[in-house]
Design an enzyme around this catalytic site. Structure first.
Site, PDB file in Angstrom:
ATOM      1  N   GLY A   1      -3.164  -1.849  -7.197  1.00  0.00           N
ATOM      2  CA  GLY A   1      -2.017  -2.750  -7.274  1.00  0.00           C
ATOM      3  C   GLY A   1      -2.219  -3.883  -8.275  1.00  0.00           C
TER       4      GLY A   1
ATOM      5  CG  HIS B   1      -1.878  -1.102   1.319  1.00  0.00           C
ATOM      6  ND1 HIS B   1      -1.697  -2.171   2.147  1.00  0.00           N
ATOM      7  CD2 HIS B   1      -3.033  -1.335   0.653  1.00  0.00           C
ATOM      8  CE1 HIS B   1      -2.710  -3.009   2.004  1.00  0.00           C
ATOM      9  NE2 HIS B   1      -3.531  -2.529   1.104  1.00  0.00           N
TER      10      HIS B   1
END
Ligand code: PAF
Length: 281
Positions: free
Chosen positions: A148, A37
């Site tokens: 992602g 993250h």
């Protein structure tokens, strides 16, 4: 970093950025943050004046209620991590009702991209993801949002939602961040014992072997898949959900690898389901 817990406060804070003509990059999360993250936030920070992040554990995307209930909630730690990499504003809705209200009835559902792989093992999952992501993008209205590549099917589903619904946002892809030894960073890794972590490394090991075989000229899908399956079978206690060679855009399975394509894998170790993928380029 400012933290807001209501939609009204979020809108008020965003208006300050807009009034100052500051560009906004967005990263949405469910908390339990890790270096993966952190890397998404850094990418956003490099491309926008202001980074907005959200932490919302979205009940709509959990097919298993128990999974939702045991999802880690470490807001203080997560907020510190977000601040350390330059997040300007964190939206952490105070409750599910704050996000969905009382009479919520709508859903965003993507067709073919949602059906295979995670869609088989987690019915309704992508419907929940698509719905909450569309809502978050609508609320924040950033110039771009970073997702992602580790959750590659999710990334493709989100890209499709944005294209189909003409949401005026650019989706940026963030690379998968790996622990030493190759295991893809995931909040779920913390549920594994030291032995489980060691075994889980077989997933990335197998994917790297397939990638290298592809780079060496091997194109036969069944052979490339078998390399990953073999690496997983060499470790005891790994239950394979799927290993698939897919077209990068459609996620349709391929008999013959033709770039751009990806090898996807999902497996369960010590009751923890992990996913990973690698680009064959
Ligand atoms: O990847 C996640 O953490 C979630 O699926 C997302 C994109 C934040 C939607 O709840």
């Amino acid at each position: 970093m400012k933290i807001v817990h209501t939609i009204a406060d979020l809108r008020r804070e965003l208006a300050f950025f807009r009034d100052a003509r500051e560009s906004i990059g967005f990263v949405c999360t469910m908390g339990a943050l890790h270096q993966g993250h952190q890397s998404l936030i850094k990418t956003a920070r490099m491309n926008a004046k202001r980074v907005v992040a959200s932490i919302f554990v979205n009940p709509l995307q959990f097919s298993d209620k128990k999974d939702f209930e045991k999802y880690t909630n470490v807001l203080g730690r997560d907020a510190a991590l977000l601040e350390s990499v330059g997040t300007a504003l964190l939206f952490a809705p105070s409750s599910v009702t704050e996000m969905y209200g009382d009479g919520f009835q709508s859903a965003v559902e993507v067709g073919d991209l949602s059906k295979p792989f995670e869609g088989v093992d987690r019915p309704g999952h992508f419907r929940g993801v698509s719905t909450v992501v569309a809502m978050l993008l609508n609320l924040v209205q950033p110039e771009f949002a970073v997702f992602g590549e580790k959750d590659f099917q999710q990334l493709r589903v989100v890209e499709q939602v944005v294209a189909d619904l003409k949401i005026p946002v650019r989706i940026m892809r963030g690379p998968t961040i790996r622990e030493e030894g190759g295991l893809a960073m995931s909040s779920r890794n913390s549920r594994l014992s030291a032995q489980g972590l060691e075994r889980a490394r077989a997933i990335s090991r197998g994917l790297f072997i397939a990638r290298d075989a592809f780079a060496g000229g091997n194109r036969e899908g069944s052979f490339l898949r078998s390399l990953v399956i073999e690496a997983l079978r060499l470790e005891p206690g790994i239950e394979i959900s799927y290993v698939a060679l897919v077209d990068e855009r459609t996620l349709k399975e391929l008999d013959v690898a033709a770039a751009p394509c990806r090898m996807l894998a999902a497996a369960t170790i010590e009751g923890v389901r992990l996913i990973d993928n690698i680009a064959l380029i």
